[in-house]
Design a protein around this motif. Structure first.
Motif, short mmCIF file in Angstrom:
data_model
loop_
_atom_site.label_atom_id
_atom_site.label_comp_id
_atom_site.label_asym_id
_atom_site.label_seq_id
_atom_site.Cartn_x
_atom_site.Cartn_y
_atom_site.Cartn_z
N ALA A 20 47.48 75.17 63.30
CA ALA A 20 47.94 75.17 61.90
C ALA A 20 48.07 73.78 61.30
O ALA A 20 48.19 73.64 60.08
N GLY A 22 47.49 69.15 61.99
CA GLY A 22 47.14 67.96 62.77
C GLY A 22 45.92 68.10 63.67
O GLY A 22 44.82 68.46 63.24
N LEU A 67 51.58 82.84 67.17
CA LEU A 67 51.81 82.55 68.59
C LEU A 67 53.07 81.72 68.77
O LEU A 67 53.21 80.67 68.15
N ASP A 68 53.98 82.20 69.62
CA ASP A 68 54.97 81.29 70.18
C ASP A 68 54.40 80.92 71.55
O ASP A 68 54.30 81.77 72.44
N ALA A 69 54.04 79.65 71.69
CA ALA A 69 53.30 79.21 72.90
C ALA A 69 54.04 79.56 74.19
O ALA A 69 53.40 79.76 75.22
N ALA A 95 46.59 72.81 71.75
CA ALA A 95 47.19 71.71 70.97
C ALA A 95 48.62 72.01 70.52
O ALA A 95 49.26 71.15 69.93
N ALA A 96 49.13 73.24 70.77
CA ALA A 96 50.51 73.53 70.36
C ALA A 96 51.45 72.61 71.14
O ALA A 96 51.32 72.47 72.35
N GLY A 97 52.37 71.98 70.44
CA GLY A 97 53.27 71.08 71.15
C GLY A 97 54.41 70.61 70.27
O GLY A 97 54.33 70.66 69.03
N ILE A 98 55.46 70.16 70.94
CA ILE A 98 56.63 69.62 70.23
C ILE A 98 57.04 68.31 70.90
O ILE A 98 56.89 68.15 72.10
N SER A 105 56.85 71.03 62.70
CA SER A 105 55.76 70.27 62.10
C SER A 105 55.88 70.25 60.58
O SER A 105 55.99 71.29 59.95
N VAL A 143 57.51 74.97 75.84
CA VAL A 143 56.42 74.98 74.85
C VAL A 143 55.23 74.17 75.36
O VAL A 143 54.09 74.65 75.39
N ILE A 171 45.85 69.38 75.68
CA ILE A 171 46.21 68.14 74.99
C ILE A 171 47.47 67.59 75.65
O ILE A 171 48.57 68.15 75.51
N TYR A 186 59.57 65.02 76.67
CA TYR A 186 58.16 65.00 76.24
C TYR A 186 57.27 64.31 77.28
O TYR A 186 56.23 64.85 77.67
N GLY A 217 46.36 58.59 72.04
CA GLY A 217 47.34 57.56 71.69
C GLY A 217 48.08 58.00 70.44
O GLY A 217 48.25 59.20 70.20
N ILE A 219 48.38 59.07 66.92
CA ILE A 219 47.44 59.66 65.97
C ILE A 219 48.20 60.03 64.69
O ILE A 219 49.34 60.51 64.77
N ASN A 222 51.67 65.01 61.47
CA ASN A 222 53.09 65.22 61.18
C ASN A 222 53.98 64.67 62.30
O ASN A 222 55.10 64.23 62.06
N1 LIG Z 1 50.08 62.80 67.02
C1 LIG Z 1 50.06 62.09 68.12
O1 LIG Z 1 50.15 60.86 68.09
C2 LIG Z 1 49.89 62.75 69.46
C3 LIG Z 1 49.68 61.93 70.57
C4 LIG Z 1 49.52 62.50 71.81
C5 LIG Z 1 49.58 63.87 71.96
N2 LIG Z 1 49.81 64.65 70.86
C6 LIG Z 1 49.85 66.09 71.08
O2 LIG Z 1 48.91 66.73 70.25
C7 LIG Z 1 49.32 68.07 70.03
C8 LIG Z 1 49.25 68.36 68.53
O3 LIG Z 1 50.22 67.55 67.87
P1 LIG Z 1 49.99 66.93 66.41
O4 LIG Z 1 50.15 65.49 66.52
O5 LIG Z 1 48.76 67.50 65.82
O6 LIG Z 1 51.29 67.46 65.66
P2 LIG Z 1 51.42 68.65 64.59
O7 LIG Z 1 52.86 68.82 64.34
O8 LIG Z 1 50.54 68.36 63.45
O9 LIG Z 1 50.84 69.92 65.38
C9 LIG Z 1 51.58 70.62 66.35
C10 LIG Z 1 51.33 72.09 66.13
O10 LIG Z 1 51.97 72.85 67.18
C11 LIG Z 1 52.59 73.99 66.57
N3 LIG Z 1 53.67 74.47 67.41
C12 LIG Z 1 54.85 73.90 67.68
N4 LIG Z 1 55.60 74.68 68.48
C13 LIG Z 1 54.85 75.78 68.73
C14 LIG Z 1 55.07 76.97 69.49
N5 LIG Z 1 56.20 77.17 70.15
N6 LIG Z 1 54.09 77.88 69.53
C15 LIG Z 1 52.92 77.69 68.86
N7 LIG Z 1 52.67 76.60 68.10
C16 LIG Z 1 53.62 75.66 68.05
C17 LIG Z 1 53.08 73.45 65.23
O11 LIG Z 1 53.39 74.49 64.32
C18 LIG Z 1 51.91 72.59 64.80
O12 LIG Z 1 50.95 73.33 64.09
C19 LIG Z 1 50.74 68.19 70.60
O13 LIG Z 1 50.66 68.78 71.87
C20 LIG Z 1 51.17 66.74 70.74
O14 LIG Z 1 52.13 66.57 71.75
C21 LIG Z 1 49.96 64.12 69.61
#
Ligand SMILES: NC(=O)c1ccc[n+]([C@@H]2O[C@H](COP(=O)([O-])OP(=O)(O)OC[C@H]3O[C@@H](n4cnc5c(N)ncnc54)[C@H](O)[C@@H]3O)[C@@H](O)[C@H]2O)c1
Length: 282
Positions: A20, A22, A67-69, A95-98, A105, A143, A171, A186, A217, A219, A222
Protein backbone atom coordinates in the motif's frame (compact mmCIF):
# COMPACT_ATOMS: atom_id res chain seq x y z
CA UNK A 1 6.95 -1.26 -20.04
CA UNK A 2 9.83 -0.05 -17.88
CA UNK A 3 12.29 2.66 -18.95
CA UNK A 4 14.64 -0.21 -19.77
CA UNK A 5 11.95 -1.89 -21.89
CA UNK A 6 12.21 -5.10 -19.88
CA UNK A 7 9.18 -7.44 -19.88
CA UNK A 8 10.40 -10.26 -17.62
CA UNK A 9 7.10 -11.06 -15.88
CA UNK A 10 4.47 -11.46 -18.61
CA UNK A 11 1.76 -13.90 -17.43
CA UNK A 12 3.37 -14.06 -13.97
CA UNK A 13 1.56 -13.35 -10.69
CA UNK A 14 3.27 -11.50 -7.84
CA UNK A 15 2.09 -11.12 -4.23
CA UNK A 16 3.46 -8.01 -2.50
CA UNK A 17 2.89 -7.62 1.24
CA UNK A 18 3.12 -4.01 2.41
CA UNK A 19 2.03 -3.03 -1.11
CA UNK A 20 0.00 0.00 0.00
CA UNK A 21 2.95 2.36 0.42
CA UNK A 22 6.64 3.04 -0.18
CA UNK A 23 8.86 0.13 -1.18
CA UNK A 24 5.97 -2.35 -1.49
CA UNK A 25 4.02 -0.01 -3.77
CA UNK A 26 7.11 0.60 -5.93
CA UNK A 27 7.49 -3.19 -6.24
CA UNK A 28 3.84 -3.48 -7.36
CA UNK A 29 4.23 -0.90 -10.12
CA UNK A 30 7.65 -2.20 -11.19
CA UNK A 31 6.47 -5.81 -11.60
CA UNK A 32 3.26 -4.60 -13.27
CA UNK A 33 5.23 -2.48 -15.74
CA UNK A 34 7.12 -5.66 -16.65
CA UNK A 35 3.88 -7.52 -17.39
CA UNK A 36 2.86 -9.14 -14.07
CA UNK A 37 -0.54 -9.28 -12.34
CA UNK A 38 -0.33 -8.16 -8.73
CA UNK A 39 -1.92 -9.08 -5.40
CA UNK A 40 -1.53 -6.03 -3.16
CA UNK A 41 -1.69 -7.12 0.50
CA UNK A 42 -1.62 -4.65 3.40
CA UNK A 43 -3.40 -3.44 6.57
CA UNK A 44 -3.90 -0.09 4.82
CA UNK A 45 -6.95 -0.55 2.57
CA UNK A 46 -6.96 3.06 1.30
CA UNK A 47 -3.31 2.93 0.23
CA UNK A 48 -3.75 -0.62 -1.07
CA UNK A 49 -6.60 0.38 -3.37
CA UNK A 50 -4.59 3.39 -4.56
CA UNK A 51 -1.80 0.99 -5.53
CA UNK A 52 -4.32 -1.17 -7.41
CA UNK A 53 -5.41 1.94 -9.36
CA UNK A 54 -1.75 2.78 -10.14
CA UNK A 55 -1.16 -0.76 -11.44
CA UNK A 56 -4.31 -0.63 -13.55
CA UNK A 57 -3.22 2.72 -14.98
CA UNK A 58 -0.16 0.86 -16.30
CA UNK A 59 -2.50 -1.52 -18.15
CA UNK A 60 -1.92 -4.43 -15.75
CA UNK A 61 -4.26 -6.27 -13.36
CA UNK A 62 -4.27 -6.07 -9.58
CA UNK A 63 -6.42 -6.92 -6.61
CA UNK A 64 -6.25 -5.74 -3.00
CA UNK A 65 -6.50 -8.17 -0.06
CA UNK A 66 -6.47 -6.93 3.52
CA UNK A 67 -3.58 -8.48 5.43
CA UNK A 68 -2.37 -8.33 8.98
CA UNK A 69 1.09 -9.77 8.33
CA UNK A 70 1.17 -11.48 11.73
CA UNK A 71 -2.00 -13.50 11.00
CA UNK A 72 -1.65 -17.01 9.53
CA UNK A 73 -5.26 -16.90 8.31
CA UNK A 74 -4.79 -13.55 6.53
CA UNK A 75 -1.63 -14.78 4.80
CA UNK A 76 -3.49 -17.87 3.66
CA UNK A 77 -6.29 -15.73 2.22
CA UNK A 78 -3.76 -13.60 0.34
CA UNK A 79 -2.19 -16.69 -1.26
CA UNK A 80 -5.64 -18.10 -2.09
CA UNK A 81 -6.64 -14.82 -3.71
CA UNK A 82 -3.71 -15.07 -6.12
CA UNK A 83 -4.87 -18.51 -7.30
CA UNK A 84 -8.60 -17.66 -7.37
CA UNK A 85 -8.19 -14.32 -9.16
CA UNK A 86 -5.21 -14.98 -11.45
CA UNK A 87 -4.83 -18.79 -11.49
CA UNK A 88 -1.21 -18.93 -10.33
CA UNK A 89 1.40 -17.52 -7.97
CA UNK A 90 5.01 -17.11 -9.07
CA UNK A 91 6.67 -14.51 -6.85
CA UNK A 92 6.37 -13.07 -3.36
CA UNK A 93 7.87 -9.85 -2.01
CA UNK A 94 7.49 -9.37 1.75
CA UNK A 95 7.64 -5.60 2.24
CA UNK A 96 5.14 -5.30 5.14
CA UNK A 97 7.03 -3.95 8.11
CA UNK A 98 7.10 -1.61 11.07
CA UNK A 99 9.99 0.28 12.67
CA UNK A 100 8.33 0.25 16.10
CA UNK A 101 5.18 -1.18 17.67
CA UNK A 102 3.05 1.94 17.17
CA UNK A 103 4.19 2.63 13.61
CA UNK A 104 1.41 3.64 11.22
CA UNK A 105 2.61 4.36 7.70
CA UNK A 106 1.90 8.00 6.81
CA UNK A 107 1.14 9.25 10.35
CA UNK A 108 3.86 11.92 10.43
CA UNK A 109 2.79 13.38 13.78
CA UNK A 110 3.06 9.98 15.45
CA UNK A 111 6.54 9.52 13.93
CA UNK A 112 7.71 12.91 15.17
CA UNK A 113 6.62 12.04 18.68
CA UNK A 114 8.33 8.65 18.48
CA UNK A 115 11.58 10.22 17.29
CA UNK A 116 11.48 12.88 20.02
CA UNK A 117 11.13 10.06 22.57
CA UNK A 118 14.20 8.32 21.03
CA UNK A 119 16.29 11.51 21.04
CA UNK A 120 15.57 11.89 24.75
CA UNK A 121 17.73 8.77 25.24
CA UNK A 122 20.63 10.07 23.11
CA UNK A 123 22.95 10.76 26.05
CA UNK A 124 22.10 7.55 27.94
CA UNK A 125 21.06 4.85 25.44
CA UNK A 126 21.24 2.12 28.10
CA UNK A 127 18.11 3.55 29.74
CA UNK A 128 16.09 2.77 26.62
CA UNK A 129 16.98 -0.92 26.99
CA UNK A 130 15.41 -1.07 30.43
CA UNK A 131 12.39 1.07 29.53
CA UNK A 132 11.51 -0.94 26.38
CA UNK A 133 8.08 -2.56 26.73
CA UNK A 134 8.31 -6.28 25.97
CA UNK A 135 4.86 -6.36 24.34
CA UNK A 136 6.06 -3.67 21.94
CA UNK A 137 9.17 -5.77 21.25
CA UNK A 138 6.95 -8.79 20.50
CA UNK A 139 4.77 -6.77 18.12
CA UNK A 140 7.77 -5.77 15.99
CA UNK A 141 9.01 -9.38 15.86
CA UNK A 142 5.48 -10.59 15.06
CA UNK A 143 4.99 -8.31 12.07
CA UNK A 144 8.53 -8.21 10.64
CA UNK A 145 9.79 -11.75 11.33
CA UNK A 146 6.79 -14.01 11.95
CA UNK A 147 4.93 -12.11 9.21
CA UNK A 148 7.71 -12.90 6.73
CA UNK A 149 7.64 -16.58 7.67
CA UNK A 150 3.84 -16.83 7.41
CA UNK A 151 3.82 -15.19 3.97
CA UNK A 152 6.48 -17.62 2.73
CA UNK A 153 4.57 -20.59 4.19
CA UNK A 154 1.27 -19.58 2.56
CA UNK A 155 2.62 -18.49 -0.82
CA UNK A 156 5.41 -21.09 -0.99
CA UNK A 157 2.86 -23.89 -0.48
CA UNK A 158 0.87 -22.65 -3.53
CA UNK A 159 4.09 -22.52 -5.60
CA UNK A 160 4.88 -26.12 -4.63
CA UNK A 161 1.30 -27.24 -5.46
CA UNK A 162 1.53 -25.67 -8.92
CA UNK A 163 4.91 -27.31 -9.54
CA UNK A 164 6.33 -24.30 -11.42
CA UNK A 165 8.84 -23.29 -8.75
CA UNK A 166 9.07 -19.61 -7.93
CA UNK A 167 11.12 -16.93 -6.28
CA UNK A 168 10.70 -14.96 -3.09
CA UNK A 169 12.27 -11.71 -1.94
CA UNK A 170 12.23 -10.71 1.71
CA UNK A 171 12.87 -7.12 2.72
CA UNK A 172 15.39 -6.94 5.54
CA UNK A 173 17.50 -3.79 6.08
CA UNK A 174 21.07 -2.62 6.62
CA UNK A 175 19.89 -2.90 10.25
CA UNK A 176 20.17 -6.69 9.77
CA UNK A 177 23.93 -6.22 9.97
CA UNK A 178 24.53 -2.86 11.67
CA UNK A 179 23.01 -2.07 15.08
CA UNK A 180 23.09 1.71 14.54
CA UNK A 181 20.74 1.50 11.54
CA UNK A 182 17.51 1.06 13.51
CA UNK A 183 15.84 0.78 16.92
CA UNK A 184 16.28 -2.26 19.19
CA UNK A 185 13.48 -4.64 18.24
CA UNK A 186 13.70 -3.58 14.59
CA UNK A 187 17.40 -4.48 14.25
CA UNK A 188 16.76 -7.83 15.96
CA UNK A 189 13.80 -8.57 13.66
CA UNK A 190 15.68 -7.65 10.47
CA UNK A 191 18.75 -9.64 11.44
CA UNK A 192 16.46 -12.63 11.96
CA UNK A 193 14.74 -12.02 8.60
CA UNK A 194 18.16 -12.23 6.98
CA UNK A 195 19.03 -15.54 8.68
CA UNK A 196 15.53 -16.88 7.95
CA UNK A 197 16.08 -16.03 4.28
CA UNK A 198 19.32 -18.01 4.18
CA UNK A 199 17.66 -20.97 5.90
CA UNK A 200 14.66 -20.87 3.55
CA UNK A 201 16.99 -20.54 0.56
CA UNK A 202 18.58 -23.84 1.56
CA UNK A 203 15.33 -25.61 2.48
CA UNK A 204 13.25 -24.55 -0.54
CA UNK A 205 15.93 -25.12 -3.17
CA UNK A 206 14.72 -28.70 -3.67
CA UNK A 207 11.25 -27.29 -4.46
CA UNK A 208 12.82 -25.03 -7.14
CA UNK A 209 11.97 -21.93 -5.09
CA UNK A 210 14.69 -19.30 -4.71
CA UNK A 211 14.63 -17.07 -1.62
CA UNK A 212 16.71 -13.90 -1.45
CA UNK A 213 16.68 -10.75 0.62
CA UNK A 214 17.19 -7.04 0.08
CA UNK A 215 18.74 -5.00 2.86
CA UNK A 216 17.96 -1.42 1.84
CA UNK A 217 19.83 1.56 3.23
CA UNK A 218 17.93 4.76 4.04
CA UNK A 219 15.16 5.05 1.46
CA UNK A 220 12.73 7.95 1.07
CA UNK A 221 9.38 6.55 2.27
CA UNK A 222 6.92 7.22 5.10
CA UNK A 223 9.21 5.18 7.37
CA UNK A 224 12.08 7.64 7.07
CA UNK A 225 10.17 10.90 6.55
CA UNK A 226 10.90 11.98 10.14
CA UNK A 227 14.64 12.00 9.37
CA UNK A 228 14.01 15.37 7.66
CA UNK A 229 13.32 16.75 11.14
CA UNK A 230 16.63 15.52 12.62
CA UNK A 231 18.94 18.19 14.02
CA UNK A 232 21.46 19.18 11.29
CA UNK A 233 24.44 17.61 13.08
CA UNK A 234 22.62 14.25 13.38
CA UNK A 235 21.59 14.28 9.73
CA UNK A 236 25.19 15.08 8.74
CA UNK A 237 26.40 12.20 10.92
CA UNK A 238 23.91 9.85 9.25
CA UNK A 239 25.02 10.89 5.76
CA UNK A 240 28.75 10.52 6.55
CA UNK A 241 28.10 6.77 6.73
CA UNK A 242 26.74 6.86 3.15
CA UNK A 243 29.46 7.52 0.55
CA UNK A 244 26.79 8.56 -1.98
CA UNK A 245 25.58 11.10 0.66
CA UNK A 246 21.87 10.77 -0.04
CA UNK A 247 18.88 8.55 0.61
CA UNK A 248 17.71 6.09 -2.02
CA UNK A 249 14.34 5.86 -3.77
CA UNK A 250 11.72 3.13 -3.37
CA UNK A 251 12.19 2.39 -7.09
CA UNK A 252 15.82 1.42 -6.41
CA UNK A 253 14.57 -1.39 -4.17
CA UNK A 254 11.84 -2.41 -6.61
CA UNK A 255 14.42 -2.70 -9.41
CA UNK A 256 16.51 -4.97 -7.17
CA UNK A 257 13.47 -7.10 -6.28
CA UNK A 258 12.60 -7.47 -9.97
CA UNK A 259 16.17 -8.54 -10.75
CA UNK A 260 16.15 -11.13 -7.93
CA UNK A 261 12.82 -12.58 -9.10
CA UNK A 262 13.86 -12.67 -12.75
CA UNK A 263 15.65 -15.40 -14.67
CA UNK A 264 18.68 -13.07 -14.66
CA UNK A 265 19.14 -14.10 -11.02
CA UNK A 266 18.47 -17.82 -11.55
CA UNK A 267 21.68 -18.85 -9.74
CA UNK A 268 20.97 -16.66 -6.68
CA UNK A 269 19.47 -18.07 -3.53
CA UNK A 270 19.95 -17.31 0.16
CA UNK A 271 21.66 -14.01 -0.75
CA UNK A 272 21.19 -10.47 0.49
CA UNK A 273 21.78 -7.40 -1.69
CA UNK A 274 22.27 -3.94 -0.19
CA UNK A 275 21.09 -1.00 -2.32
CA UNK A 276 22.43 1.42 0.29
CA UNK A 277 24.66 4.06 -1.36
CA UNK A 278 27.82 2.28 -0.20
CA UNK A 279 26.87 1.97 3.48
CA UNK A 280 28.89 -1.23 3.91
CA UNK A 281 32.12 0.01 2.34
CA UNK A 282 33.74 0.82 5.67
N1 LIG B 1 12.52 3.12 4.16
C1 LIG B 1 13.68 2.61 4.51
O1 LIG B 1 14.67 3.33 4.64
C2 LIG B 1 13.84 1.14 4.74
C3 LIG B 1 15.13 0.64 4.91
C4 LIG B 1 15.31 -0.71 5.12
C5 LIG B 1 14.22 -1.55 5.16
N2 LIG B 1 12.98 -1.04 5.00
C6 LIG B 1 11.87 -1.99 5.05
O2 LIG B 1 11.10 -1.90 3.88
C7 LIG B 1 9.78 -2.35 4.14
C8 LIG B 1 8.80 -1.32 3.59
O3 LIG B 1 8.94 -0.12 4.35
P1 LIG B 1 8.77 1.34 3.70
O4 LIG B 1 10.00 2.07 3.95
O5 LIG B 1 8.24 1.22 2.33
O6 LIG B 1 7.68 1.96 4.68
P2 LIG B 1 6.12 2.21 4.43
O7 LIG B 1 5.55 2.66 5.71
O8 LIG B 1 5.96 3.08 3.25
O9 LIG B 1 5.57 0.75 4.06
C9 LIG B 1 5.32 -0.24 5.03
C10 LIG B 1 4.03 -0.92 4.66
O10 LIG B 1 3.79 -2.03 5.56
C11 LIG B 1 2.41 -2.01 5.92
N3 LIG B 1 2.21 -2.70 7.18
C12 LIG B 1 2.59 -2.32 8.41
N4 LIG B 1 2.18 -3.20 9.33
C13 LIG B 1 1.54 -4.19 8.65
C14 LIG B 1 0.89 -5.39 9.04
N5 LIG B 1 0.82 -5.76 10.32
N6 LIG B 1 0.34 -6.15 8.09
C15 LIG B 1 0.40 -5.78 6.78
N7 LIG B 1 0.97 -4.65 6.35
C16 LIG B 1 1.55 -3.86 7.28
C17 LIG B 1 2.08 -0.52 5.99
O11 LIG B 1 0.68 -0.28 5.96
C18 LIG B 1 2.82 0.02 4.78
O12 LIG B 1 2.04 -0.04 3.62
C19 LIG B 1 9.69 -2.54 5.66
O13 LIG B 1 9.85 -3.90 5.95
C20 LIG B 1 10.88 -1.76 6.17
O14 LIG B 1 11.33 -2.25 7.40
C21 LIG B 1 12.75 0.28 4.79
Amino acid sequence: MTETGLQRFSDRVVVVTGGANGIGRACCTRFASEGASIVVADVDAVGGNETVAMVEALGASATFVRLDASSRLDNDEVASAAIEKFGRLDHLVTAAGISHANYVSGDAENEMKWMADRLAYAEKPHLEVFDYDVEEFRKVIDVNLVGTFLAVQACGARMVDAGNGGSIVTIASIAAKHPDAGPIAYTASKSAVWMLTKKLGRMLASANIRVNSIGPGFIETNMTSMLDELPADRMEQLLTNIPMAKRGEAGDIAATAAFLCSADAKYFTGEILHPAGGYFTS
